[in-house]
Scaffold this motif. Sequence first.
Motif, PDB file in Angstrom:
ATOM      1  N   SER A 296     -21.906 -14.849 -17.188  1.00  0.00           N
ATOM      2  CA  SER A 296     -22.105 -14.985 -16.278  1.00  0.00           C
ATOM      3  C   SER A 296     -22.532 -16.660 -14.908  1.00  0.00           C
ATOM      4  O   SER A 296     -22.073 -16.870 -14.372  1.00  0.00           O
ATOM      5  N   PRO A 297     -23.612 -17.047 -15.174  1.00  0.00           N
ATOM      6  CA  PRO A 297     -23.592 -18.660 -15.044  1.00  0.00           C
ATOM      7  C   PRO A 297     -22.089 -19.880 -15.634  1.00  0.00           C
ATOM      8  O   PRO A 297     -21.923 -20.165 -14.255  1.00  0.00           O
ATOM      9  N   SER A 298     -21.486 -19.700 -16.673  1.00  0.00           N
ATOM     10  CA  SER A 298     -20.670 -19.738 -16.612  1.00  0.00           C
ATOM     11  C   SER A 298     -19.152 -19.686 -15.348  1.00  0.00           C
ATOM     12  O   SER A 298     -18.120 -19.936 -14.861  1.00  0.00           O
TER      13      SER A 298
ATOM     14  N   GLY B 104     -19.627 -19.052 -11.967  1.00  0.00           N
ATOM     15  CA  GLY B 104     -19.979 -18.857 -11.226  1.00  0.00           C
ATOM     16  C   GLY B 104     -20.689 -17.988 -10.573  1.00  0.00           C
ATOM     17  O   GLY B 104     -20.828 -18.276  -8.712  1.00  0.00           O
TER      18      GLY B 104
ATOM     19  N   SER C 254     -22.301 -15.156  -6.287  1.00  0.00           N
ATOM     20  CA  SER C 254     -21.902 -15.688  -4.652  1.00  0.00           C
ATOM     21  C   SER C 254     -22.334 -15.602  -3.760  1.00  0.00           C
ATOM     22  O   SER C 254     -22.395 -13.824  -3.894  1.00  0.00           O
TER      23      SER C 254
ATOM     24  N   GLN D 257     -15.147 -20.853  -7.910  1.00  0.00           N
ATOM     25  CA  GLN D 257     -14.811 -22.062  -8.780  1.00  0.00           C
ATOM     26  C   GLN D 257     -16.050 -21.798  -9.449  1.00  0.00           C
ATOM     27  O   GLN D 257     -17.526 -21.402  -9.776  1.00  0.00           O
ATOM     28  N   GLY D 258     -15.891 -21.775 -11.029  1.00  0.00           N
ATOM     29  CA  GLY D 258     -16.277 -21.586 -11.954  1.00  0.00           C
ATOM     30  C   GLY D 258     -17.115 -22.816 -12.252  1.00  0.00           C
ATOM     31  O   GLY D 258     -17.231 -23.799 -11.647  1.00  0.00           O
ATOM     32  N   SER D 259     -18.093 -22.998 -13.062  1.00  0.00           N
ATOM     33  CA  SER D 259     -19.091 -23.893 -13.457  1.00  0.00           C
ATOM     34  C   SER D 259     -18.004 -25.352 -13.566  1.00  0.00           C
ATOM     35  O   SER D 259     -17.750 -26.551 -14.220  1.00  0.00           O
ATOM     36  N   GLY D 260     -16.674 -25.133 -14.586  1.00  0.00           N
ATOM     37  CA  GLY D 260     -15.937 -26.106 -15.100  1.00  0.00           C
ATOM     38  C   GLY D 260     -14.734 -26.419 -14.190  1.00  0.00           C
ATOM     39  O   GLY D 260     -14.299 -26.924 -14.297  1.00  0.00           O
ATOM     40  N   GLY D 261     -14.432 -25.547 -13.212  1.00  0.00           N
ATOM     41  CA  GLY D 261     -14.117 -26.064 -12.112  1.00  0.00           C
ATOM     42  C   GLY D 261     -12.884 -24.966 -11.891  1.00  0.00           C
ATOM     43  O   GLY D 261     -11.609 -25.446 -11.498  1.00  0.00           O
TER      44      GLY D 261
ATOM     45  N   SER E 135     -12.408 -15.065 -15.704  1.00  0.00           N
ATOM     46  CA  SER E 135     -11.826 -16.210 -14.868  1.00  0.00           C
ATOM     47  C   SER E 135     -10.412 -16.023 -15.025  1.00  0.00           C
ATOM     48  O   SER E 135      -9.248 -15.010 -15.728  1.00  0.00           O
TER      49      SER E 135
END
Length: 268
Positions: free
Chosen positions: A164-166, A168, A171, A190-194, A220
């Motif tokens: 879940s953290p990766s 995003g 919300s 947006q996820g953690s990697g954009g 994703s």
Amino acid sequence: TVRGTTNGGGAPPAPCRGSLEDALENPGQQGIEEVPEGRAVALAVHAAFNETPVRFVGMPNLRVKECDRISALSTELNRIRLRLTLTYVGIFALIVLLLGTVAVVGFFQELTAQQDDLLAQEAINQTSNLLDGENREVLAAGSDEFGWIALDPEGEVIERDAASPSLGLPSSELAQRALREDDAVSATIQGSGGSGVRVVSRPMYEESGEVVGVIQYARSLRGVHEEINQLILIFLPLTLGALGLSAIGGAYVAGRAVRPVQEAFERQ
């Protein structure tokens, strides 16, 4: 047939016998129109777009005097042919671009709708696992592509999975929307990697109907983007091939439009 007339001694050019424009526009008229050579070039351009063939004869002086007017006319007709070809290709390219854009956008929307349905069902299954102690199989189990998180009405985390953290999560905005609307809501975040992530957020209810929190299920969009890219890669060579064929067809059609007059003048 258009026959040229000349006048010696600096006399003004002889007038046209009748109206050549009328003759060109009247396919049934088979007579010969006599015109001054000075008008021949202008009339040739008009004749290039006539529905019936037009033949120019008896105009040898067009190759001499100020310039080779036959060669000049041939050059300008070739330029017209090029412009017509580019116009055909441009119109066809615009149509292909519009159709391709509509196809890609429609395909993306369909994939997004299917993904929302899948995530909503996964959220329901995970809610049953959390509140009812069931053991339903969910896609997030052991997957980095899917993730979920459960929040209480104040937004505090009740439980979550490792991915879940990766993705995003949580919300907070979607959680509040789901509580306000008392229904499932979906959006792209947006996820953690954009990268893009699709999230469905829905209230969790006890058997009594009381809202005890919100569950958010995410996936994703990397896989969706890969499918869109594959679709574009399929369309791209087809589009280039279609543009090439349209260029060949446009050049052929444009050439047919101007070739009769060009050949008639070159025989002078």
